[in-house]
Design a protein around this motif. Structure first.
Motif, mmCIF file in Angstrom:
data_model
loop_
_atom_site.group_PDB
_atom_site.id
_atom_site.type_symbol
_atom_site.label_atom_id
_atom_site.label_comp_id
_atom_site.label_asym_id
_atom_site.label_seq_id
_atom_site.Cartn_x
_atom_site.Cartn_y
_atom_site.Cartn_z
ATOM 1 N N THR A 1 0.793 -1.236 0.000
ATOM 2 C CA THR A 1 0.000 0.000 0.000
ATOM 3 C C THR A 1 0.822 1.281 0.000
ATOM 4 O O THR A 1 0.280 2.351 -0.253
ATOM 5 C CB THR A 1 -0.908 0.071 1.242
ATOM 6 O OG1 THR A 1 -0.084 0.218 2.410
ATOM 7 C CG2 THR A 1 -1.796 -1.145 1.369
ATOM 8 N N LYS B 1 -8.527 -3.263 5.643
ATOM 9 C CA LYS B 1 -9.362 -2.846 4.524
ATOM 10 C C LYS B 1 -8.523 -2.192 3.419
ATOM 11 O O LYS B 1 -8.720 -2.463 2.236
ATOM 12 C CB LYS B 1 -10.452 -1.893 5.017
ATOM 13 C CG LYS B 1 -11.528 -1.632 4.024
ATOM 14 C CD LYS B 1 -12.656 -0.829 4.653
ATOM 15 C CE LYS B 1 -13.804 -0.690 3.686
ATOM 16 N NZ LYS B 1 -14.935 0.013 4.289
ATOM 17 N N GLU B 2 -7.570 -1.347 3.804
ATOM 18 C CA GLU B 2 -6.693 -0.693 2.824
ATOM 19 C C GLU B 2 -5.830 -1.720 2.089
ATOM 20 O O GLU B 2 -5.649 -1.632 0.876
ATOM 21 C CB GLU B 2 -5.779 0.317 3.523
ATOM 22 C CG GLU B 2 -6.492 1.527 4.087
ATOM 23 C CD GLU B 2 -5.621 2.359 4.999
ATOM 24 O OE1 GLU B 2 -5.747 3.589 4.922
ATOM 25 O OE2 GLU B 2 -4.834 1.799 5.776
ATOM 26 N N LEU C 1 -6.534 -4.958 1.667
ATOM 27 C CA LEU C 1 -7.413 -5.758 0.805
ATOM 28 C C LEU C 1 -7.758 -4.999 -0.470
ATOM 29 O O LEU C 1 -7.696 -5.560 -1.565
ATOM 30 C CB LEU C 1 -8.689 -6.135 1.555
ATOM 31 C CG LEU C 1 -9.721 -6.935 0.756
ATOM 32 C CD1 LEU C 1 -9.147 -8.272 0.311
ATOM 33 C CD2 LEU C 1 -10.967 -7.149 1.582
ATOM 34 N N LEU C 2 -8.087 -3.716 -0.351
ATOM 35 C CA LEU C 2 -8.419 -2.910 -1.524
ATOM 36 C C LEU C 2 -7.248 -2.845 -2.501
ATOM 37 O O LEU C 2 -7.417 -3.038 -3.701
ATOM 38 C CB LEU C 2 -8.835 -1.503 -1.098
ATOM 39 C CG LEU C 2 -9.172 -0.536 -2.223
ATOM 40 C CD1 LEU C 2 -10.381 -1.030 -3.007
ATOM 41 C CD2 LEU C 2 -9.450 0.850 -1.667
ATOM 42 N N LYS C 3 -6.051 -2.605 -1.985
ATOM 43 C CA LYS C 3 -4.869 -2.511 -2.853
ATOM 44 C C LYS C 3 -4.557 -3.857 -3.500
ATOM 45 O O LYS C 3 -4.192 -3.911 -4.679
ATOM 46 C CB LYS C 3 -3.670 -2.002 -2.041
ATOM 47 C CG LYS C 3 -2.464 -1.714 -2.883
ATOM 48 C CD LYS C 3 -2.718 -0.599 -3.881
ATOM 49 C CE LYS C 3 -1.446 -0.272 -4.618
ATOM 50 N NZ LYS C 3 -1.571 0.819 -5.532
ATOM 51 N N THR D 1 -6.712 -6.097 -4.290
ATOM 52 C CA THR D 1 -7.727 -6.260 -5.321
ATOM 53 C C THR D 1 -7.299 -5.551 -6.600
ATOM 54 O O THR D 1 -7.395 -6.092 -7.695
ATOM 55 C CB THR D 1 -9.086 -5.705 -4.840
ATOM 56 O OG1 THR D 1 -9.455 -6.373 -3.652
ATOM 57 C CG2 THR D 1 -10.164 -5.889 -5.883
ATOM 58 N N VAL D 2 -6.800 -4.327 -6.449
ATOM 59 C CA VAL D 2 -6.349 -3.535 -7.595
ATOM 60 C C VAL D 2 -5.124 -4.187 -8.243
ATOM 61 O O VAL D 2 -5.059 -4.345 -9.462
ATOM 62 C CB VAL D 2 -6.030 -2.087 -7.165
ATOM 63 C CG1 VAL D 2 -5.361 -1.307 -8.282
ATOM 64 C CG2 VAL D 2 -7.300 -1.384 -6.703
ATOM 65 N N LYS E 1 -12.095 -8.706 -8.985
ATOM 66 C CA LYS E 1 -13.270 -8.161 -8.327
ATOM 67 C C LYS E 1 -13.284 -8.742 -6.920
ATOM 68 O O LYS E 1 -12.983 -9.920 -6.733
ATOM 69 C CB LYS E 1 -14.539 -8.584 -9.058
ATOM 70 C CG LYS E 1 -14.664 -8.018 -10.443
ATOM 71 C CD LYS E 1 -15.916 -8.541 -11.100
ATOM 72 C CE LYS E 1 -15.923 -8.152 -12.559
ATOM 73 N NZ LYS E 1 -17.005 -8.801 -13.279
ATOM 74 N N PRO E 2 -13.630 -7.952 -5.910
ATOM 75 C CA PRO E 2 -13.649 -8.468 -4.540
ATOM 76 C C PRO E 2 -14.839 -9.390 -4.279
ATOM 77 O O PRO E 2 -15.853 -8.998 -3.740
ATOM 78 C CB PRO E 2 -13.713 -7.210 -3.679
ATOM 79 C CG PRO E 2 -14.360 -6.206 -4.555
ATOM 80 C CD PRO E 2 -13.953 -6.546 -5.962
ATOM 81 N N TYR F 1 -12.224 -12.651 1.296
ATOM 82 C CA TYR F 1 -12.451 -12.220 -0.071
ATOM 83 C C TYR F 1 -11.415 -12.844 -0.982
ATOM 84 O O TYR F 1 -10.318 -13.176 -0.558
ATOM 85 C CB TYR F 1 -12.374 -10.692 -0.175
ATOM 86 C CG TYR F 1 -13.555 -10.000 0.434
ATOM 87 C CD1 TYR F 1 -14.651 -9.677 -0.341
ATOM 88 C CD2 TYR F 1 -13.581 -9.684 1.784
ATOM 89 C CE1 TYR F 1 -15.744 -9.025 0.209
ATOM 90 C CE2 TYR F 1 -14.674 -9.034 2.349
ATOM 91 C CZ TYR F 1 -15.749 -8.707 1.552
ATOM 92 O OH TYR F 1 -16.829 -8.082 2.081
ATOM 93 N N ASN G 1 -7.801 -11.681 -0.825
ATOM 94 C CA ASN G 1 -7.182 -12.104 0.419
ATOM 95 C C ASN G 1 -6.827 -13.586 0.348
ATOM 96 O O ASN G 1 -5.777 -14.011 0.799
ATOM 97 C CB ASN G 1 -8.143 -11.860 1.573
ATOM 98 C CG ASN G 1 -7.487 -11.170 2.725
ATOM 99 O OD1 ASN G 1 -6.430 -10.577 2.575
ATOM 100 N ND2 ASN G 1 -8.104 -11.243 3.868
#
Length: 101
Positions: free
Chosen positions: A61, A69-70, A72-74, A76-77, A82-83, A95, A98
């Motif tokens: 990140t 959460k940060e 997991l979002l990164k 995903t990108v 798609k999560p 997810y 993860n």
């Protein structure tokens, strides 16, 4: 696991250095999971590294103190996924990004 490695072709597996003070049951479970992953990495010739949690968060990140959460979002990108929720219970949500990481 070998099928996922073959499909996604990671360059490296990174393990988080784990510290447990007195929960032997957790230590055994983590060790068993890491053993399976190391075997899969060996079979597919993927390099393995081990880093402190903050180092991994910073690599993913840019922030060594990022929350789950940060991260997991990164992931995903980075994985271009798609999560999609795989498992959801009161205790945790797992997810796809993860799961793959």
């Amino acid at each position: 696991l070998v099928r996922l490695i073959t499909e996604f072709k990671p360059d490296v597996f990174v393990f988080e250095k784990v510290f447990f003070s007195n929960n032997a049951k957790t230590v055994i479970s983590i060790g068993q999971a890491q053993g399976v992953i190391l075997l899969a990495a060996s079979k597919t010739k993927v390099h393995v590294e081990e880093y402190a949690p903050g180092t991994i968060k910073k690599l993913i990140t840019g922030n060594g103190r990022a929350n789950k959460k940060e991260v997991l979002l990164k992931k995903t990108v980075l994985a271009k996924l798609k999560p999609i929720k795989i498992i959801s219970t009161k205790r945790y949500n797992l997810y796809r990004p993860n799961y793959l990481s």
